[in-house]
Design a protein around this motif. Structure first.
Motif, PDB file in Angstrom:
ATOM      1  N   ALA A 297      -7.497  -6.589 -17.953  1.00 62.36           N
ATOM      2  CA  ALA A 297      -6.701  -5.511 -18.546  1.00 62.36           C
ATOM      3  C   ALA A 297      -7.288  -4.155 -18.189  1.00 62.36           C
ATOM      4  CB  ALA A 297      -6.636  -5.689 -20.067  1.00 62.36           C
ATOM      5  N   LEU A 298      -8.601  -4.078 -18.263  1.00 61.51           N
ATOM      6  CA  LEU A 298      -9.260  -2.818 -17.930  1.00 61.51           C
ATOM      7  C   LEU A 298      -8.996  -2.443 -16.478  1.00 61.51           C
ATOM      8  CD1 LEU A 298     -11.199  -0.677 -19.103  1.00 61.51           C
ATOM      9  CD2 LEU A 298     -13.068  -1.955 -18.042  1.00 61.51           C
ATOM     10  N   LEU A 299      -9.133  -3.447 -15.596  1.00 66.81           N
ATOM     11  CA  LEU A 299      -8.889  -3.210 -14.172  1.00 66.81           C
ATOM     12  C   LEU A 299      -7.456  -2.737 -13.952  1.00 66.81           C
ATOM     13  CD1 LEU A 299     -10.000  -3.574 -11.225  1.00 66.81           C
ATOM     14  CD2 LEU A 299      -8.785  -5.748 -11.234  1.00 66.81           C
ATOM     15  N   GLY A 300      -6.502  -3.445 -14.591  1.00 71.50           N
ATOM     16  CA  GLY A 300      -5.103  -3.091 -14.426  1.00 71.50           C
ATOM     17  C   GLY A 300      -4.827  -1.667 -14.865  1.00 71.50           C
ATOM     18  N   LEU A 301      -5.341  -1.307 -16.045  1.00 75.87           N
ATOM     19  CA  LEU A 301      -5.105   0.044 -16.549  1.00 75.87           C
ATOM     20  C   LEU A 301      -5.757   1.077 -15.647  1.00 75.87           C
ATOM     21  CD1 LEU A 301      -5.413  -0.453 -20.397  1.00 75.87           C
ATOM     22  CD2 LEU A 301      -3.364  -0.060 -19.005  1.00 75.87           C
ATOM     23  N   THR A 302      -6.973   0.765 -15.170  1.00 74.96           N
ATOM     24  CA  THR A 302      -7.657   1.716 -14.298  1.00 74.96           C
ATOM     25  C   THR A 302      -6.884   1.926 -13.000  1.00 74.96           C
ATOM     26  OG1 THR A 302      -9.660   0.704 -15.133  1.00 74.96           O
ATOM     27  CG2 THR A 302      -9.902   2.301 -13.342  1.00 74.96           C
ATOM     28  N   LEU A 303      -6.470   0.806 -12.386  1.00 70.40           N
ATOM     29  CA  LEU A 303      -5.710   0.913 -11.136  1.00 70.40           C
ATOM     30  C   LEU A 303      -4.432   1.711 -11.354  1.00 70.40           C
ATOM     31  CD1 LEU A 303      -6.061  -2.630  -9.499  1.00 70.40           C
ATOM     32  CD2 LEU A 303      -7.162  -0.490  -8.824  1.00 70.40           C
ATOM     33  N   GLY A 304      -3.730   1.400 -12.446  1.00 68.37           N
ATOM     34  CA  GLY A 304      -2.498   2.124 -12.751  1.00 68.37           C
ATOM     35  C   GLY A 304      -2.759   3.605 -12.921  1.00 68.37           C
ATOM     36  N   ALA A 305      -3.817   3.928 -13.665  1.00 66.30           N
ATOM     37  CA  ALA A 305      -4.132   5.339 -13.913  1.00 66.30           C
ATOM     38  C   ALA A 305      -4.492   6.034 -12.609  1.00 66.30           C
ATOM     39  CB  ALA A 305      -5.276   5.449 -14.908  1.00 66.30           C
ATOM     40  N   LEU A 306      -5.282   5.365 -11.777  1.00 65.17           N
ATOM     41  CA  LEU A 306      -5.677   5.955 -10.497  1.00 65.17           C
ATOM     42  C   LEU A 306      -4.444   6.198  -9.623  1.00 65.17           C
ATOM     43  CD1 LEU A 306      -8.930   4.055  -9.452  1.00 65.17           C
ATOM     44  CD2 LEU A 306      -8.663   6.480 -10.011  1.00 65.17           C
ATOM     45  N   PHE A 307      -3.569   5.199  -9.579  1.00 62.21           N
ATOM     46  CA  PHE A 307      -2.361   5.304  -8.758  1.00 62.21           C
ATOM     47  C   PHE A 307      -1.542   6.523  -9.182  1.00 62.21           C
ATOM     48  CE2 PHE A 307       2.043   3.583  -7.760  1.00 62.21           C
ATOM     49  CZ  PHE A 307       1.932   3.788  -6.402  1.00 62.21           C
ATOM     50  N   TRP A 308      -1.314   6.644 -10.499  1.00 61.63           N
ATOM     51  CA  TRP A 308      -0.490   7.765 -10.966  1.00 61.63           C
ATOM     52  C   TRP A 308      -1.223   9.087 -10.865  1.00 61.63           C
ATOM     53  CZ3 TRP A 308       4.469   8.119 -11.183  1.00 61.63           C
ATOM     54  CH2 TRP A 308       5.211   6.932 -11.271  1.00 61.63           C
ATOM     55  N   ALA A 309      -2.541   9.070 -11.018  1.00 62.78           N
ATOM     56  CA  ALA A 309      -3.304  10.313 -10.836  1.00 62.78           C
ATOM     57  C   ALA A 309      -3.154  10.779  -9.398  1.00 62.78           C
ATOM     58  CB  ALA A 309      -4.770  10.072 -11.169  1.00 62.78           C
ATOM     59  N   TYR A 310      -3.245   9.794  -8.469  1.00 65.05           N
ATOM     60  CA  TYR A 310      -3.061  10.141  -7.054  1.00 65.05           C
ATOM     61  C   TYR A 310      -1.670  10.721  -6.829  1.00 65.05           C
ATOM     62  CZ  TYR A 310      -1.402   9.036  -2.351  1.00 65.05           C
ATOM     63  OH  TYR A 310      -0.793   9.084  -1.133  1.00 65.05           O
ATOM     64  N   LEU A 311      -0.649  10.041  -7.380  1.00 66.70           N
ATOM     65  CA  LEU A 311       0.720  10.484  -7.150  1.00 66.70           C
ATOM     66  C   LEU A 311       0.969  11.880  -7.711  1.00 66.70           C
ATOM     67  CD1 LEU A 311       2.790   7.248  -7.871  1.00 66.70           C
ATOM     68  CD2 LEU A 311       2.271   8.278  -5.659  1.00 66.70           C
ATOM     69  N   LEU A 312       0.385  12.139  -8.880  1.00 63.59           N
ATOM     70  CA  LEU A 312       0.704  13.396  -9.558  1.00 63.59           C
ATOM     71  C   LEU A 312      -0.202  14.553  -9.144  1.00 63.59           C
ATOM     72  CD1 LEU A 312       1.538  12.066 -13.120  1.00 63.59           C
ATOM     73  CD2 LEU A 312       3.086  12.687 -11.258  1.00 63.59           C
ATOM     74  N   ARG A 313      -1.391  14.244  -8.626  1.00 60.66           N
ATOM     75  CA  ARG A 313      -2.318  15.331  -8.316  1.00 60.66           C
ATOM     76  C   ARG A 313      -2.490  15.599  -6.828  1.00 60.66           C
ATOM     77  NH1 ARG A 313      -2.692  18.470 -12.115  1.00 60.66           N
ATOM     78  NH2 ARG A 313      -4.297  19.431 -10.814  1.00 60.66           N
ATOM     79  N   ALA A 314      -2.427  14.552  -5.983  1.00 62.29           N
ATOM     80  CA  ALA A 314      -2.857  14.693  -4.592  1.00 62.29           C
ATOM     81  C   ALA A 314      -2.070  15.774  -3.863  1.00 62.29           C
ATOM     82  CB  ALA A 314      -2.699  13.367  -3.862  1.00 62.29           C
ATOM     83  N   GLY A 315      -2.782  16.603  -3.129  1.00 64.27           N
ATOM     84  CA  GLY A 315      -2.146  17.601  -2.277  1.00 64.27           C
ATOM     85  C   GLY A 315      -1.417  18.682  -3.020  1.00 64.27           C
ATOM     86  N   ARG A 316      -1.753  18.862  -4.292  1.00 66.04           N
ATOM     87  CA  ARG A 316      -1.007  19.833  -5.080  1.00 66.04           C
ATOM     88  C   ARG A 316      -1.283  21.259  -4.615  1.00 66.04           C
ATOM     89  NH1 ARG A 316       0.569  18.894 -11.205  1.00 66.04           N
ATOM     90  NH2 ARG A 316       2.645  18.607 -10.365  1.00 66.04           N
ATOM     91  N   ASP A 317      -2.552  21.559  -4.338  1.00 64.05           N
ATOM     92  CA  ASP A 317      -2.916  22.929  -3.960  1.00 64.05           C
ATOM     93  C   ASP A 317      -2.370  23.298  -2.583  1.00 64.05           C
ATOM     94  OD1 ASP A 317      -4.449  20.840  -3.317  1.00 64.05           O
ATOM     95  OD2 ASP A 317      -6.342  21.934  -3.148  1.00 64.05           O
ATOM     96  N   THR A 318      -2.413  22.320  -1.634  1.00 66.63           N
ATOM     97  CA  THR A 318      -1.959  22.645  -0.280  1.00 66.63           C
ATOM     98  C   THR A 318      -0.447  22.633  -0.179  1.00 66.63           C
ATOM     99  OG1 THR A 318      -2.237  20.330   0.266  1.00 66.63           O
ATOM    100  CG2 THR A 318      -4.006  21.825   0.939  1.00 66.63           C
ATOM    101  N   ALA A 319       0.201  21.917  -1.083  1.00 61.44           N
ATOM    102  CA  ALA A 319       1.648  21.760  -0.978  1.00 61.44           C
ATOM    103  C   ALA A 319       2.349  23.109  -1.021  1.00 61.44           C
ATOM    104  CB  ALA A 319       2.161  20.873  -2.109  1.00 61.44           C
ATOM    105  N   ALA A 320       1.958  23.942  -1.976  1.00 66.23           N
ATOM    106  CA  ALA A 320       2.641  25.215  -2.164  1.00 66.23           C
ATOM    107  C   ALA A 320       2.521  26.075  -0.918  1.00 66.23           C
ATOM    108  CB  ALA A 320       2.042  25.943  -3.369  1.00 66.23           C
TER     109      ALA A 320
END
Lengths: 326, 255
Positions: A297-320
């Motif tokens: 469960a811990l692994l699943g939640l961590t992977l999920g959180a990492l995945f969404w953190a990547y999706l929501l944060r990655a490349g944010r500064d350069t995108a603009a």
């Protein structure tokens, strides 16, 4: 007055042949500046010859030949920028997450449909136990009736990898179909999302009724969060196609569709490597009792959180800045 | 190229309109069959080579580590799904089957396909294939003007034909022409339009494969129509097939 056809061909043919030669060189790559200049000159000459042939020799083989020659040269000269390997890195660093954020509302709607299916399936089975006969596959029901997980049994006979590869290809097919069936005005996508939701919901409720909730949790907690996210994203991509068809805005439908499909396919392509990775987790970590439930469960939640953190944060500064540059 | 066959019009910055012939359903099915055969034989050969190296293939597969086995199956799945996209992107819109048949995927503006377009059109095979053997795709090709399946409509692509042209026929030396008495007379007296030249050259191209009777009759009609000869000259020209065709060649290739 136009020259007779053979004269025209005889006079201009050397130029056409050297243009064909240059085009062959261009496909192999590595042309010098002088050759590029020559390509440009020859293309313009061939275009002029084509115009001449259109006027004086329409419908002849020369006309068709020049048409094809100019088309090939045109394609070689007015090339869109080519995708290179550095573009792949840039895609995952910036473009994929940025596209997902831009199309976030489609992913949200897709998630809503999936949740709707999940609730429907679970409610039906909880309120009316016989509903399970309708919604849960026969094989799974047999296992649950015996108080066992259907995944245990496969494991004792075959090694976990057979399950893993089967699961992975099945998931890939579902993902591809969820996206592609968006072309049916989005209805195919909606159906796939709700249908998968209903099945998962019904199985969950059935397991819970039979007191196997923990066992099910044990199996799905490691890969579930990321996998369901990916199905949701593919659903969002399918809905983009559907929306472009239903409401193309100010563009003709065909153009709107082609334009929006580019954004949609980015979502699907971006998900592919994550799906392959999560299939490995599903095949090796999820089944069996090698790892305790809390760790899964811990692994699943961590992977999920990492995945969404990547999706929501990655490349944010350069995108603009990069969109402003264009 | 008949006027009714569909085509793609491209307006270039050079102010010349390109007209590309669009590939119909027959060409596309042919190309698909060839590609399917290639993939099929690829797997058959791969299996045989593998079974030559390893005696017990199934046993080895089951003995493989889990990760290797998963990767193998994922790889096989990816090969099936990514084959078209990869070959289309790397070989400029042509899979081996399309190359053999002589068709090419291009964007609707005539430029080469990129990764995204190719990925879209090939992922949508999942829907075009429904309910079996590309029924949806074929229906879509029949009902769209430029024979595009759903994947092409979504990706903004279509398939154009590439033909092989033989320009030699315009400039081939008229070897026998000088042997024919009438040729010198004719070249001086007649001037033909481009369409007439094309007609004569098309006849000459096909003549060797015609029935002797039809070959003689068609040749005679051509001479009647374009020759402008006196009675005895005509008899000399029509004496044999080589002299008739030599005369026609000299007539068409007059400069």
């Amino acid at each position: 007055m136009a020259a007779p056809l053979p004269t025209f061909v005889g006079r201009r043919r050397p130029d056409w042949e050297s243009l064909q030669g240059l085009l062959a060189r261009q496909r192999e790559g590595g042309m010098g500046l002088a050759e590029l200049r020559r390509l440009d000159t020859l293309y313009r000459r061939a275009a002029a010859d084509l115009a001449h042939a259109q006027t004086f020799y329409p419908g002849t083989d020369v006309h068709r030949f020049l048409n094809q020659l100019c088309a090939q040269a045109y394609a070689a000269i007015y090339q869109p920028p080519r995708e290179r390997w550095s573009a792949v890195r840039d895609f995952f660093r910036r473009e994929f997450p940025a596209t997902l954020r831009a199309e976030g509302r489609f992913v949200a709607v897709s998630a809503a449909f999936f949740l709707l299916g999940l609730l429907l399936g679970a409610l039906v089975v909880l309120l009316e136990p016989r509903g399970a006969e309708l919604l849960v596959p026969q094989g799974v029901r047999d296992y649950v009736a015996q108080g066992r997980m259907w995944t245990d049994d496969i494991l004792s006979v075959a090694p976990p990898n057979a399950v893993s590869s089967g699961i992975a290809t099945n998931n890939l097919t579902v993902i591809i179909f969820t996206f592609a069936s968006g072309i049916l005005l989005g209805l195919g996508t909606v159906f796939t999302l709700v249908n998968n939701g209903v099945q998962i919901g019904a199985i969950t409720a059935l397991c819970a009724r039979e007191g196997m909730g923990l066992k099910l949790l044990d199996f799905i907690s490691a890969h579930g969060p990321v996998e369901l996210s990916i199905i949701t994203i593919a659903g969002g991509a399918g809905l983009i196609l559907g929306q472009a068809l239903i409401d193309p805005g100010e563009l003709p439908r065909a153009q709107a569709l082609a334009l929006r499909a580019k954004a949609a396919v980015k979502l699907v392509l971006g998900c592919a490597p994550f799906l392959a990775a999560i299939a490995v987790v599903e095949g090796f970590i999820s089944p069996g009792s090698l790892f305790p439930t809390w760790l899964k469960a811990l692994l699943g939640l961590t992977l999920g959180a990492l995945f969404w953190a990547y999706l929501l944060r990655a490349g944010r500064d350069t995108a603009a800045s990069s969109t402003r540059l264009r | 190229m008949s006027a009714s066959s569909p085509s793609l019009e491209v307006a270039t910055p050079e102010r010349v309109a390109l007209t590309l012939p669009v590939a119909g359903i027959g060409f596309r099915c042919m190309a698909w069959l060839i590609d399917a055969l290639i993939l099929f034989f690829f797997w058959v050969t791969a299996y045989f080579v593998f079974s030559l190296l390893v005696s017990d293939v199934l046993g080895l597969f089951q003995g493989l580590s889990g990760l290797a086995q998963t990767l193998l199956v994922l790889g096989a799945f990816a090969t099936q799904w990514m084959y078209s996209t990869l070959v289309e992107v790397f070989f400029n819109g042509q899979s081996p089957g399309k190359r053999l048949v002589g068709i090419r995927v291009v964007r609707v503006d005539g430029s080469p396909v990129g990764l995204y377009e190719s990925a879209v059109r090939n992922l949508l095979r999942a829907v075009d294939f429904l309910p079996m053997l590309y029924t949806t795709g074929c229906l879509s090709m029949l009902f769209t003007e430029q024979h595009r399946r759903l994947g092409d409509l979504v990706a903004g692509t279509l398939l154009v034909r590439e033909e092989r042209f033989d320009l030699d026929k315009y400039t081939a030396p008229a070897a026998q022409a000088s042997l024919v008495p009438g040729s010198r007379v004719a070249t001086a007296s007649v001037s033909l339009g481009a369409r007439d030249v094309e007609l004569i050259l098309a006849f000459l191209e096909r003549a060797p494969w015609l029935e002797p009777e039809a070959r003689r009759r068609l040749g005679a009609r051509m001479v009647e129509r374009f020759g402008g000869l006196t009675e005895e000259e005509r008899t000399a020209v029509l004496a044999s097939a080589p002299s008739t065709e030599g005369f026609l060649r000299a007539l068409a290739q007059v400069r």
